[in-house]
Each structure stands twice: as C-alpha cells, then as structure tokens.
Enzyme design. Structure first.
Site, short mmCIF file in Angstrom:
data_model
loop_
_atom_site.label_atom_id
_atom_site.label_comp_id
_atom_site.label_asym_id
_atom_site.label_seq_id
_atom_site.Cartn_x
_atom_site.Cartn_y
_atom_site.Cartn_z
N VAL A 89 5.69 -62.48 58.86
CA VAL A 89 6.51 -62.92 57.72
C VAL A 89 7.66 -63.81 58.19
O VAL A 89 7.98 -64.80 57.54
CB VAL A 89 7.03 -61.71 56.92
CG1 VAL A 89 8.02 -62.14 55.86
CG2 VAL A 89 5.86 -60.96 56.29
N GLU A 90 8.25 -63.48 59.33
CA GLU A 90 9.41 -64.24 59.81
C GLU A 90 9.04 -65.65 60.26
O GLU A 90 9.75 -66.60 59.95
CB GLU A 90 10.09 -63.51 60.98
CG GLU A 90 10.85 -62.27 60.57
CD GLU A 90 12.16 -62.55 59.85
OE1 GLU A 90 12.55 -63.73 59.71
OE2 GLU A 90 12.79 -61.58 59.40
N SER A 91 7.96 -65.78 61.04
CA SER A 91 7.69 -67.08 61.68
C SER A 91 6.25 -67.54 61.63
O SER A 91 5.94 -68.61 62.16
CB SER A 91 8.10 -67.00 63.15
OG SER A 91 7.25 -66.09 63.85
#
Length: 190
Positions: A89-91
């Site tokens: 989700v972050e990167s």
C-alpha cells in the site's frame, strides 16, 4: 518547396530533447542557507527527493523482497503478511518511492524518523524494511497489538490516533487501514 519546409521542421522537432527528469539534492551551508540542485557539485549535497517518472508507482514484483521481509518479521516479531501489506500500500514495492510529503522508500519512512530508526539510506530496501518494521512494531506495542490502530498511527501519526482514541476520521487514513487489512488477510490465506 512546402514539402521541404515541412520535413525541415519535422526533423528539427524530432531533435528536441524530451522531458528532463532529475533527483533533487540539498545542502545546508555554514550560515544555515539551504541550497537545492539536481546536479550536486560536492559530496556535501545529500539526496532530498527522488524523481518519480509517471509510471513509477506501478506494482513491481510483489515477491522480490520476501527474504528481507521475512528477516525483519523474524527480527521484530511482526507478521510477515502485515509488513508485506504495508509495503504494497505504501510504495507498490518501489524502493525509490517518495511521497509528496517526503516519505521515502518501500515503507515510506519520514525523514524526521531516520535518526531514531537508524536510517542512513532510505532507498536501501534492507534498511528501509528493517526500520519500517521496527516502527510498525512500536505502533503495535503502543496500541496493544490492535492492528487497525497501529496502522492508523503508521499512516496519520500516533498523536492523531491518541487524540481521537480510534482510527482518525481522515478519509485517507481510513482508506489506508482498509486496504492494508484487506491485503493482510489475503496474504495470510496464501
């Protein structure tokens, strides 16, 4: 003659350079003046912002960092599937990802946390995953292993979670928690 002029301009247009992209470097001089450049002229300049190409946030190989994730999971006692879901989700598994707010690397660590998490190169996947997992472990401990609250704190900061005593009513944070939890459950079933 008109045809010749057309070919001349078409050839000239083709020789024009395309869009220019570059990383941004920063240096603070002895007087406290901050200098930015895309072409550092001395080793005193440090990477400030990694350039993103338009397609930079496409999902890359989701299994590429599994060994590093397993190592961090074992080292810090955080579930492998939770770490992997956060990275996704972050990167989207892009080690050079930089958010508009300046968070860097696979687990999108904010520069203000580099020192406390022993990060010297946020774009080094091993360092970033280990540091991000350490921070996630801290949030899990702070919120008595309540994963949704720990994720909300990872995204919005623990002050926001403490203020509301629940997942803050921020659309971005609620969506973040929903996405990470869905992936966490999916990775757990795999």
């Amino acid at each position: 003659m008109t045809r010749l002029i057309f070919f001349f301009w078409a050839a000239l247009w083709l020789m024009l350079p395309g869009p220019v992209h570059s990383d941004i470097y920063r240096y603070v001089d002895k007087d406290g003046v901050v200098h930015f450049t895309n072409t550092p002229t001395s080793p005193e300049y440090v990477l400030y912002m990694r350039e993103h190409k338009k397609n930079d946030l496409r999902l890359t190989d989701p299994d590429r960092y599994d060994d590093l994730i397993r190592h961090a999971a074992d080292q810090h006692g955080v579930p492998f599937s939770l770490i992997k879901a956060v990275i996704r989700v972050e990167s989207a598994f892009k080690p050079t990802a930089v958010s508009p707010k300046g968070a860097k690397g696979l687990m999108q660590i904010m520069p203000v946390n580099f020192s406390s998490l022993s990060v010297t190169d946020p774009f080094d996947p091993s360092q970033n995953i280990m540091a991000g997992t350490r921070y996630l472990k801290q949030m899990l401990a702070r919120y008595q292993q309540q994963i949704p609250l720990a994720l909300a704190a990872y995204n919005a900061g623990p002050d926001a979670v403490d203020r509301y005593r629940q997942i803050p009513p921020f659309k971005e944070t609620r969506e973040y928690v929903r996405k990470v939890m869905a992936l966490y459950n999916r990775y757990n079933q795999a």
